[in-house]
Scaffold this motif. Structure first.
Motif, PDB file in Angstrom:
ATOM      1  N   GLU A  76       0.837  -1.209   0.000  1.00  0.00           N
ATOM      2  CA  GLU A  76       0.000   0.000   0.000  1.00  0.00           C
ATOM      3  C   GLU A  76       0.871   1.258   0.000  1.00  0.00           C
ATOM      4  OE1 GLU A  76      -3.034  -0.001   3.003  1.00  0.00           O
ATOM      5  OE2 GLU A  76      -3.815   1.946   2.369  1.00  0.00           O
ATOM      6  N   ASN A  77       1.990   1.243   0.695  1.00  0.00           N
ATOM      7  CA  ASN A  77       2.889   2.402   0.764  1.00  0.00           C
ATOM      8  C   ASN A  77       4.382   2.047   0.702  1.00  0.00           C
ATOM      9  OD1 ASN A  77       1.060   4.787   1.286  1.00  0.00           O
ATOM     10  ND2 ASN A  77       0.402   3.452   2.964  1.00  0.00           N
ATOM     11  N   HIS A 113       4.500  -0.994  -6.596  1.00  0.00           N
ATOM     12  CA  HIS A 113       3.756   0.276  -6.637  1.00  0.00           C
ATOM     13  C   HIS A 113       4.466   1.266  -5.748  1.00  0.00           C
ATOM     14  CE1 HIS A 113       0.177   2.873  -6.653  1.00  0.00           C
ATOM     15  NE2 HIS A 113       0.384   3.041  -5.367  1.00  0.00           N
ATOM     16  N   TRP A 117       5.862   9.119  -8.950  1.00  0.00           N
ATOM     17  CA  TRP A 117       4.541   9.685  -8.651  1.00  0.00           C
ATOM     18  C   TRP A 117       4.766  11.092  -8.120  1.00  0.00           C
ATOM     19  CZ3 TRP A 117       1.286   7.762  -3.862  1.00  0.00           C
ATOM     20  CH2 TRP A 117      -0.044   8.187  -3.982  1.00  0.00           C
ATOM     21  N   GLN A 120       3.782  11.521  -2.310  1.00  0.00           N
ATOM     22  CA  GLN A 120       4.628  10.669  -1.475  1.00  0.00           C
ATOM     23  C   GLN A 120       6.073  10.604  -1.979  1.00  0.00           C
ATOM     24  OE1 GLN A 120       1.171   7.626  -0.896  1.00  0.00           O
ATOM     25  NE2 GLN A 120       2.432   7.426   0.945  1.00  0.00           N
ATOM     26  N   ASN A 202      -0.400   3.723 -14.433  1.00  0.00           N
ATOM     27  CA  ASN A 202      -1.530   3.541 -13.512  1.00  0.00           C
ATOM     28  C   ASN A 202      -2.177   4.889 -13.199  1.00  0.00           C
ATOM     29  OD1 ASN A 202      -2.922   1.700 -11.629  1.00  0.00           O
ATOM     30  ND2 ASN A 202      -1.942   2.860  -9.985  1.00  0.00           N
ATOM     31  N   HIS A 238     -11.120   3.610  -7.962  1.00  0.00           N
ATOM     32  CA  HIS A 238     -11.673   4.067  -6.679  1.00  0.00           C
ATOM     33  C   HIS A 238     -13.056   4.633  -7.003  1.00  0.00           C
ATOM     34  CE1 HIS A 238      -7.933   3.404  -4.601  1.00  0.00           C
ATOM     35  NE2 HIS A 238      -7.281   4.143  -5.470  1.00  0.00           N
ATOM     36  N   GLU A 265      -6.665  -0.831  -7.925  1.00  0.00           N
ATOM     37  CA  GLU A 265      -6.876  -0.300  -6.567  1.00  0.00           C
ATOM     38  C   GLU A 265      -8.365  -0.241  -6.236  1.00  0.00           C
ATOM     39  OE1 GLU A 265      -4.740   3.380  -5.899  1.00  0.00           O
ATOM     40  OE2 GLU A 265      -3.012   2.702  -7.068  1.00  0.00           O
ATOM     41  N   TRP A 297      -8.133  -2.394  -2.808  1.00  0.00           N
ATOM     42  CA  TRP A 297      -7.181  -1.542  -2.088  1.00  0.00           C
ATOM     43  C   TRP A 297      -7.377  -1.685  -0.572  1.00  0.00           C
ATOM     44  CZ3 TRP A 297      -2.928  -0.424  -4.224  1.00  0.00           C
ATOM     45  CH2 TRP A 297      -2.062   0.534  -3.677  1.00  0.00           C
TER      46      TRP A 297
END
Ligand code: XIL
Length: 445
Positions: A76-77, A113, A117, A120, A202, A238, A265, A297
């Motif tokens: 997830e992160n 993932h 980006w 983050q 993505n 989402h 996700e 997700w």
């Protein structure tokens, strides 16, 4: 241990008026319904995954559901830029490796993932610009993809680079300001570092045909025509309480460019017909032969980043929700087989082999060809196909063609000629008339 039995039959009927279904695309009928999401998806060659968090792997309820239900994981992160390179040139893979090992030890695919980006980013990258940022970003791609080389099923190489709204253009970001070619530079660096990972773009709000998804579509088409390595497009999905009516058609138009598509996700707000929306997404993926899998997700509602929306398949206590059952039923209803899972070509002792998967319509076709090296590495390949009379190749990507009618040969381009023993690559071509029907010939050297 559930018993999987599946029966396959060639699909001969046309899927829609005027559409001739691809030769060699099979439909699976399940003789016996599987009882978990992963096992059920596997019956049609797909995966069903979840985003997971390293900090939750000590929670027995969580890992119990994870190992029982899912055959793919996404961190997830833990593999994001801020997590993997907190200060410039100092890489920390501890938590990413925990996700990787959790997945691999459970026999799951691992989706990486995300390499680049706008969000983050570590503070040091946020304060860079221009060539210093470009160099740092490409180094990041190279280092992270190299660390995980050979272990990642698919990387989200670039995440969320397009703008919302009607422009269809790029999102402004420090990365975008280094030059419009930052995305292709990232894909080339990722391919060089890990040639076996599928490389995905993505994004979100791309769930139907709209300005944003069309901007991405045009980029993928351009990449394919110029040989920029891209293998897949991720649709985050989402979703609110509804799903666009052209959700499946949108997946299909990307697949027709010669890339896999994946739902990466998925979560759906509770309140509307949550179970129905989940079922629609699942059915759409099952109907698109190049839709290779679905990832939700998070596992329980309490694990979701969408606090208070209860958008997942398990409740806070880990019980299956109605949405779970609707997804399982849609998976068990079967679907087209992903071309990438049926594409191991016959090599019969030769240096290389090739197989073709075809999308055809009245008057035209797109062919995706998978080339696989035999038991020794190869340095260059040529694939020869025979077209029916009246057909002609109009464009090719990731290969250069000689001739356009009759017997047409395709030569590797610079980046995809070298294959390790058993290694594979894909190229494609588009044409008028009908596509090739016989297995292509492959020669190495
Ligand atoms: C989210 C995570 O779920 C949160 O834990 C984190 O605080 C923010 O990022 N699109 C993406 C994901 O590509 O990486 C995001 O994940 C959700 C939106």
């Amino acid at each position: 241990m559930p018993l999987f039995r599946k029966s396959r039959s060639l699909l001969l009927a046309s899927a829609a008026a005027g559409i001739v279904v691809a030769a060699g695309v099979a439909v699976t009928g399940t003789a016996e319904a599987a009882s978990t999401l992963g096992a059920s998806a596997a019956q049609s060659g797909r995966y069903f995954g979840a985003a997971i968090a390293a900090g939750k792997l000590g929670d027995g309820t969580y890992t119990g559901i994870l190992t029982r239900e899912f055959n793919a994981v996404t961190p997830e992160n833990e593999m994001k830029w801020d997590a993997t390179e907190p200060s410039q040139g100092r890489f920390t893979f501890t938590n990413g490796d925990r996700i990787l090992n959790q997945g691999l030890s459970n026999g799951s695919k691992v989706r990486g993932h995300a390499l680049l980006w706008h969000a983050q980013q570590p503070g040091w990258a946020q304060s860079l610009s221009g060539s210093a940022l470009r160099t740092a970003a490409i180094n990041h791609v190279t280092q992270v993809a190299t660390h995980y080389k050979g272990k990642i099923y698919a990387w989200d190489v670039v995440n969320e680079a397009f703008a919302d709204g009607g422009s269809g253009g790029r999102r402004d970001s420090n990365l975008q300001r280094t030059g419009n070619d930052w995305i292709e530079a990232a894909f080339r660096a990722a391919r060089a570092a890990d040639p076996n990972a599928k490389l995905c773009y993505n994004d979100y709000n791309t769930d139907g045909v709209n300005a944003k998804s069309t901007g991405i579509y045009n980029m993928v088409r351009d990449f394919k025509s110029r040989g920029v390595p891209i293998d897949c497009v991720g649709f985050q999905s989402h979703l609110g309480t509804g799903i666009p009516g052209d959700y499946q058609a949108n997946l299909q138009r990307f697949a027709d460019l010669g890339v896999d598509v994946q739902i990466t996700e998925l979560d759906v707000a509770q309140g509307g017909n949550q179970a129905g929306v989940y079922a629609s997404v699942t059915r759409a993926c099952m109907a698109v032969s190049r839709c290779t899998g679905i990832t939700v997700w998070g596992i329980r509602d309490s694990d979701s980043w969408r606090t208070g929306e209860n958008p997942l398949l398990f409740d806070n206590s880990g019980n299956k929700k109605a949405a779970y059952t609707s997804v399982l039923n849609a998976l068990n209803a079967g679907g087209t087989t992903p071309s990438s899972s049926t594409s191991a070509p016959p090599q019969s002792g030769g240096a290389c082999g090739a197989s073709v998967s075809l999308n055809s319509w009245n008057g035209g076709f797109v062919a995706t060809v998978r080339v696989i090296a035999g038991s020794a590495p190869i340095n260059g390949w040529t694939v020869t196909v025979t077209l029916p009379s009246g057909s002609a190749v109009t464009s090719a990507w990731s290969a250069t063609n000689t001739g356009t009618t009759g017997t047409v040969s395709f030569r590797n381009v610079a980046y995809n000629g070298q294959l390790a023993a058993g290694g594979a690559t894909e190229f494609g071509f588009q044409g008028t008339g009908a596509g090739p029907t016989a297995t292509p010939a492959c020669s190495a050297g």
